[in-house]
Design a protein around this motif. Structure first.
Motif: not given
Length: 516
Positions: A104-109, A203-207, A233-237
């Motif tokens: 899957y893609d990160a929301t930013v991607v 979708g950002l691998v958390s640090l 902007g807002h992302d419900p995920k």
């Protein structure tokens, strides 16, 4: 060198809209540049030439029918390798994720794809974003295009170096303690940390979940505003996403570029300067403050006394959150798996895998974080750090009662030599001295090039911070300062550099000098 790769993203967007060039031509020019110089810079871990050209051709088809998906449709971009990209490897600069391709893609991607930006590839980074120099990548260090013997900052040095070397007109970075802004300062580029929650972390691998924030890496303030508008902007995920529209960032940048800061109160943070800061960095910073005054700004000194504890606070909170997040890499579900000889238990496999897959800095922070969270020490360390974090936030609130924005040098020094601090973690951590407070409180910040330090001729940066959700302020003030500096320099900072900047293929090869 193709003229196309020297243009800003806004200029490329205008040229594409006017039919003066095509996305395929622009993308190919940057792919050619990557092929020519990235063997020296090592900004990229993965280059997706076929995919980028396919996306560029689709952008040209949309432009031809008047159906551009965004102002930046067809302008290529590089993405830090901490963002999940469907069909492209995402390693986070670590052996433990070598070869992993997300489904899957990160929301930013996803938003970049929806806006029509061809993705050139994934950029190098310190392993799991732990570092200030991009020397902790499992795949070798990135080098600063201004001087290949020096670091490009970190953890997102790959994205910043790609911009400085003209390998990409835009890039995505992530900022946990300064990992967009500090690389921007030492490479002469622009880096923005948005308000926490202003850009989706899905979708950002958390640090460190409470600190991480994705943001733009560009060569101009306007380009950053254009890119921020695409990804924000807002992302419900994302449960931490702010459910509110972004302010008019592009409008703020355009207004700021007119050079009028009348009525803007600029607070110089007393605690972010002086001892430990390079003289040339402070000189360029003071010149930037003077230019803001000349543009009509009122400058006041503000004190944020708890900022002196920000570094210690951060290096308790971040390792604690990192040790929890990295527990998922257990060899049971995905990524690297090392199976010892004999009849190993699941615990044996996990131990062997984490030993082989994690680098020294990651192991160091896991140990620190696990200790800080352990029974008997939680209240003494992690709990206390969270209390100091609250005090730092209160310092910001009080400072913003007296100033509309706060300013400081972005980093205490210019880029240091590769290998100079890699074995001295405390010295490395000090590079985040000025940037960490913004992450602890969640406020937005931008780093704008402030000029070249007299001692070494290397770039320095000035940091501009604003209250949470007031990202438009950093763009207005940043663009005004940028306009004044451009007038002073007679052109972009990269054009003022020693002749070899951007022409890194003529410089010493990567096997010369120190390495991690």
């Amino acid at each position: 060198m193709s003229d196309l790769i020297r243009r800003t993203a806004a200029e490329l967007a205008d040229a594409l809209a006017a039919g003066e060039t095509t996305s395929v031509e622009v993308t190919q020019a940057h792919l050619d540049r990557i092929a020519a110089v990235d063997g020296d810079v090592h900004a990229f871990l993965v280059v997706d030439a076929e995919g980028a050209l396919s996306q560029a051709a689709a952008a040209d088809a949309r432009r031809a029918t008047g159906q551009a998906q965004s102002p930046l449709d067809g302008v290529p971009i590089a993405v830090k390798d901490v963002m999940a990209t469907k069909g492209l490897p995402t390693t986070c600069g670590s052996r433990i994720l070598e070869g992993w391709v997300p489904p899957y893609d990160a929301t930013v991607v996803a938003r970049l794809r929806a806006a029509g930006l061809p993705i050139l590839g994934k950029t190098n980074m310190d392993e799991f974003a732990m570092g200030s120099s991009t020397e902790h990548s499992a795949y070798g260090p990135t080098r600063n295009p201004w001087d290949l013997s020096r670091i490009p900052g970190g953890s997102g040095g790959g994205s910043a170096a790609a911009l400085a070397a003209y390998e990409a007109p835009l890039a995505i970075g992530t900022d946990t303690g300064g990992s967009i802004r500090q690389p921007g300062a030492v490479t002469g580029t622009v880096g923005v940390k948005p308000t926490y929650g202003g850009v989706s972390r899905y979708g950002l691998v958390s640090l460190a979940n409470s600190l991480d924030q994705a943001g733009p890496v560009t060569r101009t303030v306007l380009d950053a505003a254009l890119l921020h508008t695409v990804i924000g902007g807002h992302d419900p995920k994302d449960s931490t996403s702010i459910d509110a529209p972004l302010p008019d960032l592009v409008g703020a940048a355009r207004r700021g570029a007119e050079g009028d800061l009348s009525g803007v109160r600029v607070g110089v943070v007393k605690e972010l300067g002086g001892e430990g800061y390079q003289d040339g960095v402070l000189t360029r910073f003071q010149e930037s403050v003077d230019l803001m005054v000349a543009a009509g700004a009122e400058v006041v000194e503000v004190s944020c006394p708890n900022f002196v504890h920000a570094l210690a606070t951060y290096y308790l909170i971040l390792p604690a959150e990192a040790s929890s997040n990295l527990a998922r890499f257990d060899a049971m579900r995905y990524g690297l798996r090392v199976t010892p000889d004999g009849d190993p238990s699941a615990e044996d496999v996990m131990r062997a895998t984490r030993e082989a897959g994690f680098g020294d800095e990651v192991k160091r922070r896991i140990i620190l974080g696990t200790y800080a969270l352990s029974s008997g020490y939680y209240d003494a360390y992690y709990g206390q750090a969270q209390k100091v974090r609250t005090l730092i936030t209160r310092d910001f609130e009080q400072a913003f009662q007296h100033a509309d924005v706060l300013v400081s040098p972005t980093a205490p020094t210019t880029a240091f030599k590769l290998g100079e601090k890699v074995d001295d973690p405390l010295a490395m951590y000090l590079n985040d001295l000025a940037t960490i407070p913004a992450n602890l409180s969640g406020v937005p910040g931008i780093s704008v090039p402030s000029g070249l330090a007299d001692e070494d001729g290397l770039p320095a940066g000035v940091q501009i911070l604003a209250p949470a959700t007031a990202d438009d302020r950093v763009y207005r003030v940043g663009a005004a300062l940028e306009a004044a500096l451009l007038q002073k320099w007679g052109g972009p900072l990269l054009d003022q550099a020693r002749p070899l900047v951007g022409e890194v293929a003529q410089r010493p090869s990567r096997d010369q000098g120190a390495s991690s």
